[in-house]
Structures are given as C-alpha cells and as structure tokens.
Motif scaffolding. Structure first.
Motif, PDB file in Angstrom:
ATOM      1  N   ALA A   1       4.633  -9.832  -1.575  1.00 34.07           N
ATOM      2  CA  ALA A   1       3.259  -8.800  -1.837  1.00 34.07           C
ATOM      3  C   ALA A   1       3.853  -7.662  -3.002  1.00 34.07           C
ATOM      4  CB  ALA A   1       3.021  -8.115  -0.767  1.00 34.07           C
ATOM      5  N   PHE A   2       2.841  -7.269  -3.791  1.00 33.43           N
ATOM      6  CA  PHE A   2       2.999  -6.109  -4.815  1.00 33.43           C
ATOM      7  C   PHE A   2       1.829  -5.074  -4.104  1.00 33.43           C
ATOM      8  CE2 PHE A   2       4.715  -9.468  -7.180  1.00 33.43           C
ATOM      9  CZ  PHE A   2       6.154  -8.992  -7.647  1.00 33.43           C
ATOM     10  N   SER A   3       2.469  -3.888  -4.318  1.00 35.86           N
ATOM     11  CA  SER A   3       1.215  -2.705  -4.197  1.00 35.86           C
ATOM     12  C   SER A   3       0.642  -2.448  -5.583  1.00 35.86           C
ATOM     13  CB  SER A   3       1.859  -1.568  -3.384  1.00 35.86           C
ATOM     14  OG  SER A   3       1.097  -0.519  -3.529  1.00 35.86           O
ATOM     15  N   LEU A   4      -0.519  -2.355  -5.695  1.00 39.86           N
ATOM     16  CA  LEU A   4      -1.220  -2.272  -6.836  1.00 39.86           C
ATOM     17  C   LEU A   4      -1.672  -0.819  -6.929  1.00 39.86           C
ATOM     18  CD1 LEU A   4      -3.035  -5.470  -7.646  1.00 39.86           C
ATOM     19  CD2 LEU A   4      -0.598  -5.046  -8.321  1.00 39.86           C
ATOM     20  N   ARG A   5      -0.932   0.005  -7.517  1.00 45.20           N
ATOM     21  CA  ARG A   5      -1.415   1.430  -7.813  1.00 45.20           C
ATOM     22  C   ARG A   5      -2.099   1.997  -6.355  1.00 45.20           C
ATOM     23  NH1 ARG A   5      -1.351   2.590 -12.870  1.00 45.20           N
ATOM     24  NH2 ARG A   5      -1.432   0.722 -14.566  1.00 45.20           N
ATOM     25  N   SER A   6      -1.734   1.772  -5.087  1.00 36.09           N
ATOM     26  CA  SER A   6      -1.949   2.407  -4.012  1.00 36.09           C
ATOM     27  C   SER A   6      -3.694   2.088  -3.573  1.00 36.09           C
ATOM     28  CB  SER A   6      -1.785   3.610  -4.029  1.00 36.09           C
ATOM     29  OG  SER A   6      -0.228   3.981  -3.961  1.00 36.09           O
ATOM     30  N   GLN A   7      -4.077   0.931  -4.272  1.00 35.90           N
ATOM     31  CA  GLN A   7      -5.353   0.522  -3.922  1.00 35.90           C
ATOM     32  C   GLN A   7      -5.617  -0.707  -3.521  1.00 35.90           C
ATOM     33  OE1 GLN A   7      -7.203   1.125  -7.808  1.00 35.90           O
ATOM     34  NE2 GLN A   7      -6.983   3.613  -7.562  1.00 35.90           N
ATOM     35  N   ALA A   8      -4.593  -1.597  -3.916  1.00 34.64           N
ATOM     36  CA  ALA A   8      -4.876  -3.138  -3.676  1.00 34.64           C
ATOM     37  C   ALA A   8      -3.549  -3.708  -3.352  1.00 34.64           C
ATOM     38  CB  ALA A   8      -5.982  -3.966  -4.700  1.00 34.64           C
ATOM     39  N   TRP A   9      -3.534  -4.992  -2.947  1.00 32.81           N
ATOM     40  CA  TRP A   9      -2.287  -5.546  -2.845  1.00 32.81           C
ATOM     41  C   TRP A   9      -2.267  -7.047  -3.510  1.00 32.81           C
ATOM     42  CZ3 TRP A   9       1.852  -3.547  -0.533  1.00 32.81           C
ATOM     43  CH2 TRP A   9       1.708  -2.653   0.275  1.00 32.81           C
ATOM     44  N   LEU A  10      -1.328  -7.405  -4.189  1.00 31.81           N
ATOM     45  CA  LEU A  10      -1.199  -8.650  -4.842  1.00 31.81           C
ATOM     46  C   LEU A  10      -0.400  -9.687  -3.857  1.00 31.81           C
ATOM     47  CD1 LEU A  10      -2.133 -10.603  -7.333  1.00 31.81           C
ATOM     48  CD2 LEU A  10      -0.038  -9.931  -8.250  1.00 31.81           C
ATOM     49  N   VAL A  11      -0.965 -10.587  -3.125  1.00 22.75           N
ATOM     50  CA  VAL A  11      -0.311 -11.070  -2.180  1.00 22.75           C
ATOM     51  C   VAL A  11      -0.076 -12.784  -2.308  1.00 22.75           C
ATOM     52  CG1 VAL A  11      -0.285 -11.406   0.257  1.00 22.75           C
ATOM     53  CG2 VAL A  11      -1.151  -9.627  -0.415  1.00 22.75           C
ATOM     54  N   HIS A  12       1.037 -13.194  -1.927  1.00 22.13           N
ATOM     55  CA  HIS A  12       1.232 -14.801  -1.841  1.00 22.13           C
ATOM     56  C   HIS A  12       0.291 -15.344  -1.003  1.00 22.13           C
ATOM     57  CE1 HIS A  12       3.252 -18.575  -1.098  1.00 22.13           C
ATOM     58  NE2 HIS A  12       3.696 -18.622  -2.454  1.00 22.13           N
ATOM     59  N   PRO A  13      -0.104 -16.630  -1.324  1.00 20.43           N
ATOM     60  CA  PRO A  13      -1.280 -17.113  -0.499  1.00 20.43           C
ATOM     61  C   PRO A  13      -1.026 -17.547   1.103  1.00 20.43           C
ATOM     62  CG  PRO A  13      -1.418 -18.224  -2.444  1.00 20.43           C
ATOM     63  CD  PRO A  13      -0.303 -17.268  -2.717  1.00 20.43           C
ATOM     64  N   ASP A  14       0.334 -17.770   1.124  1.00 20.70           N
ATOM     65  CA  ASP A  14       0.947 -17.911   2.433  1.00 20.70           C
ATOM     66  C   ASP A  14       0.793 -16.924   3.521  1.00 20.70           C
ATOM     67  OD1 ASP A  14       1.754 -20.516   1.671  1.00 20.70           O
ATOM     68  OD2 ASP A  14       3.780 -19.971   1.785  1.00 20.70           O
ATOM     69  N   PHE A  15       0.424 -15.329   2.847  1.00 23.75           N
ATOM     70  CA  PHE A  15       0.306 -14.269   3.718  1.00 23.75           C
ATOM     71  C   PHE A  15      -1.001 -13.796   3.561  1.00 23.75           C
ATOM     72  CE2 PHE A  15       4.745 -15.206   3.270  1.00 23.75           C
ATOM     73  CZ  PHE A  15       5.344 -15.178   4.635  1.00 23.75           C
ATOM     74  N   ARG A  16      -2.048 -14.190   2.947  1.00 25.10           N
ATOM     75  CA  ARG A  16      -3.165 -13.567   2.585  1.00 25.10           C
ATOM     76  C   ARG A  16      -4.005 -13.049   3.903  1.00 25.10           C
ATOM     77  NH1 ARG A  16      -7.187 -17.421  -0.486  1.00 25.10           N
ATOM     78  NH2 ARG A  16      -8.561 -15.452  -0.203  1.00 25.10           N
ATOM     79  N   GLU A  17      -3.547 -13.706   5.056  1.00 24.71           N
ATOM     80  CA  GLU A  17      -4.390 -13.173   6.428  1.00 24.71           C
ATOM     81  C   GLU A  17      -3.245 -12.664   7.353  1.00 24.71           C
ATOM     82  OE1 GLU A  17      -6.497 -16.569   7.659  1.00 24.71           O
ATOM     83  OE2 GLU A  17      -7.994 -16.399   5.960  1.00 24.71           O
ATOM     84  N   ARG A  18      -1.951 -12.561   7.032  1.00 26.54           N
ATOM     85  CA  ARG A  18      -1.209 -11.953   7.988  1.00 26.54           C
ATOM     86  C   ARG A  18       0.006 -11.262   7.248  1.00 26.54           C
ATOM     87  NH1 ARG A  18       3.504 -15.043   8.860  1.00 26.54           N
ATOM     88  NH2 ARG A  18       3.421 -16.972   7.703  1.00 26.54           N
TER      89      ARG A  18
END
Length: 369
Positions: free
Chosen positions: A70-87
């Motif tokens: 996962a990456f934190s995007l400007r403290s507003q959103a996350w860019l997440v690997h699909p395996d962890f999109r819901e956890r």
C-alpha cells in the motif's frame, strides 16, 4: 546569544543520547529490534514520496520477505494491492508513516509533550494521545527519532532544546540506512553517482543542511558518528558536509540528460522530489531505482503490475491547529478534542510545522479497510 546558540550543547547531548542508544548494536536498541524482524514476512505501507520509496526499497533489499502492499497518497487516499483492498494486513509495517497500531519507521514528530493548552478538553485529548503513543512504544517497534529524543511537539520556542524547532531534521532514509548498517545489514550501494545524493536529499536533506544548519549540523554528524568511520552513513554525511555549491545540481542535471537521452518521461523535479503519486510515476521511479541500485523489486506482484492496484479514499482524517483554541465555541472544542483522540485508529499521524497559511497542526489519516 540566540536560542540556537544557547541550546546547542543541550541539543547535542539529546542527539547523542537518542541516536547513540537506538542506533547501536545494543540488544534492545531500535536497530537490533529491526534487525530481528528482517527474516520475517511483512507487508509494508509506504508514503508515496521519494523518502518513502527510497526507504522501502532499501529495507526490502535486505529483508527478502518484506513487500510493499500500500501507498499513502497525500494523506487523502491509499493505493492498495488488490489482495488487500478489503482488509488491512495484521503484520503491517509503516514506512515513512506513523501509526500506534503497527511497527513504524518515521522521521516526524509524533508526541505532544508537556505544554498545556488553555482549553481543558484539548489538553486532556493530547495527554490521551501521548498515552497511546507511550503504550505503543512498549509493545512494538516505533523507530522514530523524535520519540528517542523526547521531542515535545507542542513547543516551537527557540530557547527549549527539546522543542519541535530542533526536531530530527532529515528524512527516514538517512536514519534507516544507519540502523541497517549498525546491525550488520547494510544495503549494497553499487551506484556512487546518484544514490548517495538521492539518500542524502530525502525529505530535502541537502537543503535542510544549509538552510537550517543550526539544527542539521547537530543531528547529521551524530547520526554518522553513531555508525562510525568508513560507513555509508559517514560517507553520505561527509559528501554533503564538504560539497561545493554546484555538486548536487551537477548530479541533477546529469541524471536529467540521461533521462532525456533514453526518451523516458520525467519522474523527479529539479529538487529530486516525485512529480506526483500516480501509478505511472511511482512505477517509473521504482523501476529506475531498481536499475540504479541492483535492489530487488519491492512490490507485491512486481512493479509491472502496479497499474492493477486500487485507489481507495482514506476512511477518515483529522486536523487540529495549534493556535486559536481559546476562540472556539464549546462544540468546536469538543469536536477538536474528539479528532485528536480518534488518531489512535489512524494509519498515519504526526505534527506538522509551518505550512502555507495553515500553520502548525496535528494531522492524521485513517486506513482503507
């Protein structure tokens, strides 16, 4: 005599005590505790800036089962690997981010300290937050120089040696390199043309060393001394300490000529900060970093599949400015106090100083799941 001069000896002692104990081979030091984790499988959440990318790539180069998810995007959103999109992974580690819920490596100020705001609710909320931080520091690895130094986030006065004005002034990459070296897990520096400058300049380290020399010239020599002569940390520090005005600029221009000749779109600006946090820019930066260093691909599923990652808006965020609390209404005071207390559930929380019109403040951002 200025505050910086009158506090210099005390600040030097703070830096020596903090870095000398935690960046050492002592069994309970932060460096040794990190070293004990390097053979375990761990998922990483990383700040989507150059300091976060360099730090995470450096760390994964010596930790074969660490991977960015996962990456934190400007403290507003996350860019997440699909395996962890819901956890959220239970063994998450935060890189260039701070959370009381997980092991964290961060260069930010994270504790309020002893200052007592006039508003009782806000004062109690900050005391609660500090208690949460203190409890977390006893339970997990919080590799945070401002915690080691007992930096007081609520103070910015120049006559206090422990105020945030004199916080650890460099990036996460610089102290992470020192931690890895002192524990016998130094990353390979195959490149000596760009990589030393890149590490040195994480979080604007080079500019900080010249513009805020009263503080940086205390911390950086001590950081180098904690690892010792002949170390990469010492070499990076000496390079900056002895540089001529044009040396870093020469490296910037040399890299830009290489990039232009290869036909690659730019991913760094002239200060070597990322031009953005889109998957394309993150992927280009990580691919270049791998080619430059020889370090392995740090992403789960590989950089080539970054386009399949999912952007998710953060679940909550909070911000409380330092000043003006006495002018707030009763409801506003209660809301501000609640925002501070809610940071206990955050995936990134810290104190921020200065700002363009926003002023010094406490920030936090929630997770994605």
């Amino acid at each position: 005599m200025t505050g910086a001069q009158s506090t210099a000896q005390a600040r030097r002692r703070i830096a020596i005590d903090a870095l000398g104990s935690e960046i050492s081979a002592l069994p309970n030091s932060a460096a040794s505790r990190l070293a004990a984790l390097l053979r375990q499988p761990r998922q990483l959440a990383v700040s989507a800036d150059i300091d976060g990318l360099v730090s995470a790539a450096m760390l994964t180069s010596v930790a074969p089962e660490f991977e960015i998810v996962a990456f934190s995007l400007r403290s507003q959103a996350w860019l997440v690997h699909p395996d962890f999109r819901e956890r959220t992974p239970s063994d998450l580690m935060m890189i260039d981010l701070f959370s009381t819920r997980f092991d964290s490596l961060s260069n930010h100020v994270v504790r309020w300290g002893s200052k007592k705001p006039q508003v009782t609710e806000i004062r109690d909320a900050y005391q609660h937050w500090d208690g949460v931080v203190d409890a977390a520091s006893r339970e997990r690895l919080l590799a945070v120089p401002s915690l080691w130094a007992a930096t007081q986030g609520g103070y910015e006065e120049s006559d206090r040696a422990d105020s945030a004005r004199y916080k650890y002034p460099l990036g996460t990459a610089q102290f992470l390199l020192a931690m890895l070296e002192v524990s016998g897990n130094a990353p390979r520096f195959y490149d000596r043309t760009y990589l030393p400058w890149l590490v040195a300049n994480c979080d604007d380290g080079i500019l900080t060393y010249t513009r805020y020399s009263d503080n940086a010239r205390v911390w950086w020599p001590v950081l180098a001394g904690a690892v010792g002569p002949g170390s990469l940390t010492e070499q990076v520090f000496s390079m900056v300490d002895r540089m001529r005005p044009h040396d870093f600029i020469d490296a910037v221009h040399r890299l830009d000529r290489e990039r232009a000749a290869s036909g690659t779109a730019p991913w760094l600006d002239d200060k070597w900060n990322l031009l953005g946090s889109t998957p394309d820019i993150l992927g280009t930066a990580l691919q270049w970093l791998g080619e430059l260093t020889g370090w392995r691909d740090p992403l789960r599923g590989g950089v080539a599949n970054l386009s399949s990652w999912v952007q998710i808006t953060a679940r909550g965020a909070g911000m409380v400015r330092f000043g003006g609390s006495s002018k707030l209404s009763s409801g506003e005071r209660s809301a501000a106090a609640e925002r501070i207390r809610a940071a206990a559930s955050a995936l990134n929380a810290n104190f921020y100083y200065g700002g363009r019109g926003d002023g010094s403040r406490f920030n936090w951002v929630g997770g994605w799941a």
